[in-house]
Design a protein around this motif. Structure first.
Motif, PDB file in Angstrom:
ATOM      1  N   GLU A   1       9.808 -22.992  10.060  1.00  0.00           N
ATOM      2  CA  GLU A   1      10.619 -22.294   9.073  1.00  0.00           C
ATOM      3  C   GLU A   1       9.930 -21.039   8.566  1.00  0.00           C
ATOM      4  O   GLU A   1      10.459 -20.359   7.697  1.00  0.00           O
ATOM      5  N   ALA A   2       8.714 -20.761   9.023  1.00  0.00           N
ATOM      6  CA  ALA A   2       7.980 -19.606   8.518  1.00  0.00           C
ATOM      7  C   ALA A   2       8.676 -18.318   8.926  1.00  0.00           C
ATOM      8  O   ALA A   2       9.155 -18.197  10.047  1.00  0.00           O
ATOM      9  N   PRO A   3       8.720 -17.327   8.040  1.00  0.00           N
ATOM     10  CA  PRO A   3       9.371 -16.069   8.382  1.00  0.00           C
ATOM     11  C   PRO A   3       8.453 -15.237   9.259  1.00  0.00           C
ATOM     12  O   PRO A   3       7.247 -15.466   9.307  1.00  0.00           O
ATOM     13  N   PRO A   4       8.991 -14.250   9.961  1.00  0.00           N
ATOM     14  CA  PRO A   4       8.131 -13.335  10.719  1.00  0.00           C
ATOM     15  C   PRO A   4       7.149 -12.654   9.784  1.00  0.00           C
ATOM     16  O   PRO A   4       7.450 -12.379   8.621  1.00  0.00           O
ATOM     17  N   ALA A   5       5.965 -12.348  10.297  1.00  0.00           N
ATOM     18  CA  ALA A   5       4.923 -11.745   9.456  1.00  0.00           C
ATOM     19  C   ALA A   5       5.387 -10.419   8.867  1.00  0.00           C
ATOM     20  O   ALA A   5       5.043 -10.061   7.742  1.00  0.00           O
ATOM     21  N   SER A   6       6.214  -9.696   9.632  1.00  0.00           N
ATOM     22  CA  SER A   6       6.636  -8.379   9.154  1.00  0.00           C
ATOM     23  C   SER A   6       7.571  -8.458   7.951  1.00  0.00           C
ATOM     24  O   SER A   6       7.813  -7.463   7.269  1.00  0.00           O
ATOM     25  N   ASP A   7       8.145  -9.673   7.668  1.00  0.00           N
ATOM     26  CA  ASP A   7       9.092  -9.818   6.548  1.00  0.00           C
ATOM     27  C   ASP A   7       8.397  -9.977   5.205  1.00  0.00           C
ATOM     28  O   ASP A   7       9.052  -9.935   4.167  1.00  0.00           O
ATOM     29  N   LEU A   8       7.093 -10.229   5.199  1.00  0.00           N
ATOM     30  CA  LEU A   8       6.377 -10.429   3.942  1.00  0.00           C
ATOM     31  C   LEU A   8       5.986  -9.070   3.361  1.00  0.00           C
ATOM     32  O   LEU A   8       5.272  -8.295   4.001  1.00  0.00           O
ATOM     33  N   GLN A   9       6.434  -8.834   2.138  1.00  0.00           N
ATOM     34  CA  GLN A   9       6.189  -7.544   1.504  1.00  0.00           C
ATOM     35  C   GLN A   9       5.414  -7.735   0.206  1.00  0.00           C
ATOM     36  O   GLN A   9       5.540  -8.765  -0.457  1.00  0.00           O
ATOM     37  N   PRO A  10       4.582  -6.762  -0.190  1.00  0.00           N
ATOM     38  CA  PRO A  10       3.861  -6.849  -1.465  1.00  0.00           C
ATOM     39  C   PRO A  10       4.831  -7.029  -2.630  1.00  0.00           C
ATOM     40  O   PRO A  10       5.890  -6.409  -2.684  1.00  0.00           O
ATOM     41  N   GLY A  11       4.474  -7.956  -3.552  1.00  0.00           N
ATOM     42  CA  GLY A  11       5.313  -8.240  -4.695  1.00  0.00           C
ATOM     43  C   GLY A  11       6.342  -9.319  -4.456  1.00  0.00           C
ATOM     44  O   GLY A  11       7.043  -9.725  -5.392  1.00  0.00           O
TER      45      GLY A  11
ATOM     46  N   ARG B   1       1.105 -26.508  -2.130  1.00  0.00           N
ATOM     47  CA  ARG B   1       2.034 -26.939  -3.169  1.00  0.00           C
ATOM     48  C   ARG B   1       2.011 -25.958  -4.358  1.00  0.00           C
ATOM     49  O   ARG B   1       1.964 -26.353  -5.515  1.00  0.00           O
ATOM     50  N   GLN B   2       1.980 -24.681  -4.041  1.00  0.00           N
ATOM     51  CA  GLN B   2       1.887 -23.625  -5.070  1.00  0.00           C
ATOM     52  C   GLN B   2       2.915 -22.536  -4.780  1.00  0.00           C
ATOM     53  O   GLN B   2       3.318 -22.318  -3.629  1.00  0.00           O
ATOM     54  N   ARG B   3       3.303 -21.838  -5.836  1.00  0.00           N
ATOM     55  CA  ARG B   3       4.089 -20.620  -5.716  1.00  0.00           C
ATOM     56  C   ARG B   3       3.191 -19.453  -6.085  1.00  0.00           C
ATOM     57  O   ARG B   3       2.284 -19.581  -6.901  1.00  0.00           O
ATOM     58  N   GLY B   4       3.483 -18.298  -5.494  1.00  0.00           N
ATOM     59  CA  GLY B   4       2.659 -17.141  -5.795  1.00  0.00           C
ATOM     60  C   GLY B   4       3.365 -15.853  -5.441  1.00  0.00           C
ATOM     61  O   GLY B   4       4.557 -15.839  -5.117  1.00  0.00           O
ATOM     62  N   THR B   5       2.587 -14.760  -5.445  1.00  0.00           N
ATOM     63  CA  THR B   5       3.126 -13.434  -5.168  1.00  0.00           C
ATOM     64  C   THR B   5       2.278 -12.769  -4.098  1.00  0.00           C
ATOM     65  O   THR B   5       1.042 -12.787  -4.172  1.00  0.00           O
ATOM     66  N   VAL B   6       2.962 -12.161  -3.113  1.00  0.00           N
ATOM     67  CA  VAL B   6       2.246 -11.446  -2.049  1.00  0.00           C
ATOM     68  C   VAL B   6       1.602 -10.206  -2.652  1.00  0.00           C
ATOM     69  O   VAL B   6       2.258  -9.411  -3.342  1.00  0.00           O
TER      70      VAL B   6
ATOM     71  N   VAL C   1      -2.453 -13.181   5.079  1.00  0.00           N
ATOM     72  CA  VAL C   1      -1.862 -12.426   3.982  1.00  0.00           C
ATOM     73  C   VAL C   1      -2.507 -12.878   2.673  1.00  0.00           C
ATOM     74  O   VAL C   1      -2.825 -14.055   2.502  1.00  0.00           O
ATOM     75  N   ALA C   2      -2.714 -11.945   1.758  1.00  0.00           N
ATOM     76  CA  ALA C   2      -3.297 -12.256   0.449  1.00  0.00           C
ATOM     77  C   ALA C   2      -2.186 -12.617  -0.517  1.00  0.00           C
ATOM     78  O   ALA C   2      -1.179 -11.903  -0.639  1.00  0.00           O
ATOM     79  N   VAL C   3      -2.349 -13.756  -1.217  1.00  0.00           N
ATOM     80  CA  VAL C   3      -1.341 -14.255  -2.158  1.00  0.00           C
ATOM     81  C   VAL C   3      -2.019 -14.561  -3.484  1.00  0.00           C
ATOM     82  O   VAL C   3      -3.106 -15.171  -3.514  1.00  0.00           O
ATOM     83  N   GLN C   4      -1.393 -14.164  -4.595  1.00  0.00           N
ATOM     84  CA  GLN C   4      -1.898 -14.467  -5.927  1.00  0.00           C
ATOM     85  C   GLN C   4      -1.295 -15.791  -6.389  1.00  0.00           C
ATOM     86  O   GLN C   4      -0.092 -15.925  -6.538  1.00  0.00           O
ATOM     87  N   LEU C   5      -2.163 -16.807  -6.571  1.00  0.00           N
ATOM     88  CA  LEU C   5      -1.745 -18.119  -7.072  1.00  0.00           C
ATOM     89  C   LEU C   5      -2.108 -18.224  -8.551  1.00  0.00           C
ATOM     90  O   LEU C   5      -2.864 -17.385  -9.072  1.00  0.00           O
TER      91      LEU C   5
ATOM     92  N   PRO D   1      -2.983 -17.901   6.526  1.00  0.00           N
ATOM     93  CA  PRO D   1      -2.172 -17.415   7.647  1.00  0.00           C
ATOM     94  C   PRO D   1      -0.741 -17.161   7.202  1.00  0.00           C
ATOM     95  O   PRO D   1      -0.164 -17.908   6.398  1.00  0.00           O
ATOM     96  N   ALA D   2      -0.145 -16.080   7.698  1.00  0.00           N
ATOM     97  CA  ALA D   2       1.216 -15.717   7.309  1.00  0.00           C
ATOM     98  C   ALA D   2       2.216 -16.803   7.674  1.00  0.00           C
ATOM     99  O   ALA D   2       3.257 -16.935   7.025  1.00  0.00           O
ATOM    100  N   SER D   3       1.876 -17.617   8.706  1.00  0.00           N
ATOM    101  CA  SER D   3       2.802 -18.678   9.122  1.00  0.00           C
ATOM    102  C   SER D   3       2.924 -19.778   8.084  1.00  0.00           C
ATOM    103  O   SER D   3       3.849 -20.589   8.138  1.00  0.00           O
ATOM    104  N   GLN D   4       1.991 -19.831   7.108  1.00  0.00           N
ATOM    105  CA  GLN D   4       2.034 -20.860   6.078  1.00  0.00           C
ATOM    106  C   GLN D   4       2.727 -20.375   4.798  1.00  0.00           C
ATOM    107  O   GLN D   4       2.775 -21.102   3.806  1.00  0.00           O
ATOM    108  N   VAL D   5       3.237 -19.159   4.819  1.00  0.00           N
ATOM    109  CA  VAL D   5       3.854 -18.564   3.630  1.00  0.00           C
ATOM    110  C   VAL D   5       5.363 -18.525   3.830  1.00  0.00           C
ATOM    111  O   VAL D   5       5.852 -18.013   4.844  1.00  0.00           O
TER     112      VAL D   5
END
Length: 453
Positions: free
Chosen positions: A300-310, A319-324, A334-338, A346-350
């Motif tokens: 169900e992971a989105p393509p890496a190119s679909d992840l955008q800052p913010g 088991r966390q929510r965060g912001t790219v 990818v860096a995520v703020q938890l 890995p982007a596949s886990q976001v």
């Protein structure tokens, strides 16, 4: 067998076979290379004795028979069990019946003495005796009746025919004379000759089948060896793949542990409350399992190119929510703020956060907390191992919100108890500690109160 009797037509190659055996034996004794197949075996004979050719002499008053008998007499007195004896046209030069009887007697005497014997003859009685006597064997030279040429092949186990009538007919003897000779020879002799011819034909067919079978066996052996080499290479490659996979898994476990240590440090620095700590405890366990077992990319992971800052995202493994925080890096992470700090995964886990999650903002999901035992048993452990286990246990107890735990170290020499006391004295998560009451183990255990900040 020790005695081989070779029969066949004149010019069929009997004498050539006899001379070839003698020549190879002498080459072997001289240490020369033999023109033979690699699996050939030639004994080392101490002496080679031959009666080949016609030694008749008017000057010495010797007939063909006399010369043969004189030579055979000398051979009988000198041959031993380590000798090679070659006799050409045994029993020839005299009355066929008497010559055959004498030839049989000579072969029997040589069989008792033990040398290897190869003899040629045309006499039927000698052929029959060789077929019936243990230690003796018949052989025949193969002959082409169409061209009247020898084929220079020796067939063991089959007595040969002389083909006298057939050769006479092809060499111009009138057919009437050949026919009369057949009548005189009689039907029994002709029947026996036909049986020999049929036996020789069957022997040739069997020999051809044997040669074909040997070829197939050699091919099968080569194929088996080739597949054995392939199997060995596959096993080697499989072992290399297993080693590589094990190394990758160990690296993943080590990376997961480093991430866990960083997350714990952030929790401590942030002064997270008890509920947040409990919620994060299961996340650490999931992180450890992911490091040990490996994480397959989520379908169900989105393509890496679909992840955008913010962008608001959900990390199921944490088991966390965060912001790219920034775009996907070249290594696919990818860096995520938890809630507890910044992590790189890995982007596949976001996964993109759902509408409800986006409206909720960046917050931690509080799962159920796995229970931590209230007692740690260090009996039998070395000091270094015990200290490592105790420090990990204190972290787990703190994250689980346990207010009071007991560490069993035993009495013994007191070395382990003192080492545990030093660790507890300097540990930031320990509020206070003391030896246990007598009912809880006395000086063999230490009771620890965990800080609740």
């Amino acid at each position: 067998f020790h005695v081989l009797v070779i029969t066949g037509p004149n010019t069929g190659g009997k004498t050539v076979a006899l001379k070839t055996v003698g020549l190879l034996a002498l080459m072997m004794r001289a240490g020369l290379h033999l023109p033979a197949s690699p699996d050939s075996q030639v004994p080392l004979y101490t002496g080679t004795y031959a009666d080949i050719g016609d030694e008749q002499s008017i000057a010495q008053n010797l007939s063909t028979f006399s010369s043969h008998i004189g030579q055979i007499g000398r051979i009988l007195t000198q041959a031993t069990g380590r000798s090679l004896v070659l006799l050409d046209e045994l029993g020839a030069g005299t009355d066929p019946a008497e010559g055959a009887a004498l030839g049989v007697a000579v072969l029997e005497a040589l069989l008792r003495q033990g040398p290897a014997v190869v003899a040629t003859t045309h006499l039927e009685a000698v052929k029959v005796h060789a077929a019936r006597t243990p230690g003796m064997e018949n052989a025949s030279v193969e002959f082409d009746l169409e061209t009247l040429q020898p084929l220079y092949r020796l067939s063991l186990g089959v007595p040969g025919r002389s083909f006298a009538l057939e050769i006479a007919a092809r060499l111009g003897v009138p057919p009437s004379i050949v026919a009369r000779a057949r009548e005189i020879l009689g039907p029994d002799a002709l029947h026996a000759r036909d049986l020999l011819a049929e036996l020789a034909s069957d022997r040739q067919v069997a020999e051809a089948a044997r040669r074909e079978a040997e070829g197939l066996r050699a091919e099968a052996a080569e194929t088996r060896e080739r597949y054995q080499r392939l199997w060995t290479e596959l096993q080697r490659e499989a072992a290399a793949l297993r080693r590589r996979a094990r190394s990758d898994a160990e690296a993943a476990v080590a990376e997961a542990r480093r991430e866990a240590e960083q997350l714990v440090a952030r929790l401590r620095a942030a002064g997270a409350d008890r509920e947040a700590i409990k919620a994060f405890q299961r996340d650490l366990a999931a992180l450890a399992r992911r490091g040990g077992e490996g994480v397959a990319p989520s379908p169900e992971a989105p393509p890496a190119s679909d992840l955008q800052p913010g962008q608001a995202v959900h990390l199921p493994a944490y088991r966390q929510r965060g912001t790219v925080l920034e775009g996907v890096a070249a290594d696919g992470t990818v860096a995520v703020q938890l809630p507890v700090g910044k992590v790189r995964v890995p982007a596949s886990q976001v996964h993109p956060a759902g509408p409800e999650e986006e409206s909720a903002g960046v917050a931690a999901v509080a799962p159920a907390v796995e229970e931590v035992p209230l007692e740690l048993n260090l009996l039998g452990a070395r000091v270094e191992e015990a200290l490592s286990r105790a420090e990990q246990y204190l972290d787990d107890a703190f994250l689980a919100g346990a207010p009071r735990v007991r560490i069993v170290h035993g009495k013994g020499t007191g070395a382990l108890r003192r080492a545990i006391a030093e660790l507890l004295r300097a540990h930031p998560l320990v509020e206070r500690f003391s030896l246990a009451e007598a009912s809880e183990g006395g000086s063999g255990a230490t009771v620890v109160e965990i800080t609740r900040r």
